[in-house]
Design a protein around this motif. Structure first.
Motif, mmCIF file in Angstrom:
data_model
loop_
_atom_site.group_PDB
_atom_site.id
_atom_site.type_symbol
_atom_site.label_atom_id
_atom_site.label_comp_id
_atom_site.label_asym_id
_atom_site.label_seq_id
_atom_site.Cartn_x
_atom_site.Cartn_y
_atom_site.Cartn_z
ATOM 1 N N GLY A 14 -0.708 3.840 -8.034
ATOM 2 C CA GLY A 14 -0.966 3.035 -6.849
ATOM 3 C C GLY A 14 -0.080 1.809 -6.790
ATOM 4 O O GLY A 14 0.590 1.459 -7.760
ATOM 5 N N ASN B 93 -1.297 -1.049 -4.544
ATOM 6 C CA ASN B 93 -2.118 -2.159 -4.074
ATOM 7 C C ASN B 93 -2.918 -2.746 -5.239
ATOM 8 O O ASN B 93 -3.737 -2.046 -5.840
ATOM 9 C CB ASN B 93 -3.052 -1.682 -2.957
ATOM 10 N N VAL C 272 0.879 -1.174 0.000
ATOM 11 C CA VAL C 272 0.000 0.000 0.000
ATOM 12 C C VAL C 272 0.911 1.217 0.000
ATOM 13 O O VAL C 272 1.839 1.302 0.808
ATOM 14 C CB VAL C 272 -0.898 0.027 1.262
ATOM 15 N N GLU D 250 -4.852 6.609 -9.693
ATOM 16 C CA GLU D 250 -4.585 5.409 -8.885
ATOM 17 C C GLU D 250 -4.008 4.297 -9.753
ATOM 18 O O GLU D 250 -3.043 3.641 -9.371
ATOM 19 C CB GLU D 250 -5.854 4.931 -8.189
ATOM 20 N N VAL E 83 -6.816 -2.364 -5.037
ATOM 21 C CA VAL E 83 -7.266 -0.984 -5.210
ATOM 22 C C VAL E 83 -7.102 -0.577 -6.675
ATOM 23 O O VAL E 83 -7.991 0.050 -7.254
ATOM 24 C CB VAL E 83 -6.514 -0.023 -4.270
ATOM 25 N N GLN E 84 -5.998 -0.953 -7.278
ATOM 26 C CA GLN E 84 -5.792 -0.630 -8.687
ATOM 27 C C GLN E 84 -6.824 -1.320 -9.580
ATOM 28 O O GLN E 84 -7.344 -0.711 -10.516
ATOM 29 C CB GLN E 84 -4.380 -1.012 -9.124
ATOM 30 N N ASP F 255 -2.434 5.024 -2.971
ATOM 31 C CA ASP F 255 -3.571 4.168 -2.620
ATOM 32 C C ASP F 255 -4.394 4.804 -1.504
ATOM 33 O O ASP F 255 -5.619 4.893 -1.593
ATOM 34 C CB ASP F 255 -3.097 2.793 -2.131
#
Length: 176
Positions: free
Chosen positions: A147, A149, A28, A143, A152-153, A32
């Motif tokens: 980013g 993670n 992370v 992101e 999350v991506q 993120d």
């Protein structure tokens, strides 16, 4: 001396049992965290807009879309809050957070109040939601680009796709 060895051994066992951070936890980074924090706020604004749409829209497609936005984004807020808790991060970004992301404006309470009183409601709803969802697409793109993670991506990529689809649908409704 023997007591110290026993104590040291127990300490090692306790440390091993408690463990540090799991090595298989996904990474992370600050992007993120910022994305999720800002999207929680953004979604809450979207939910407010969608509630107005669900209560006032008369076009079946628009009524269905706003109900879907309201439901989906509430579920996504809960998911994002779980992420922030699991990362031990604040639930809201610092007050200057928008400055670091290009100063993207928020949909403010005045805009939502004006929508509630609009005489050209469905047109104004579509325009406000198009702008709002386009902001989500831009935030998600940042992101995806920065980013760390994977979950999350992946979700950010879904946000990009679904919000673009919603924008296209609303553009078609405006043209009718």
């Amino acid at each position: 001396m023997r007591g110290r060895r026993v104590l040291a051994g127990l300490s090692l066992l306790v440390a091993a049992a408690c463990g540090g951070p799991a090595k298989d936890e996904p990474p992370v980074n600050a992007e993120d965290v910022m994305f999720v924090q800002m999207m929680v706020q953004h979604h809450r604004q979207g939910i407010e807009i969608a509630k107005v749409g669900t209560s006032r829209a008369t076009t079946p497609e628009l009524k269905t879309l706003t109900a879907a936005i309201e439901s989906t984004q509430q579920t996504e807020v809960e998911m994002m809050l779980r992420w922030l808790h699991s990362w031990d991060q604040p639930l809201t970004p610092a007050t200057s957070a928008h400055d670091h992301h290009g100063g993207m404006p928020e949909t403010d309470a005045k805009q939502i109040q004006a929508l509630r009183q609009s005489r050209n409601f469905e047109y104004d709803l579509c325009n406000l939601l198009i702008a709002h969802q386009d902001d989500a697409v831009q935030m998600a793109a940042a992101e995806v680009a920065g980013g760390a993670n994977p979950a999350v991506q992946q979700w950010a990529a879904q946000v990009q796709s679904s919000r673009k689809g919603q924008i296209d649908m609303m553009m078609d409704l405006i043209k009718k």
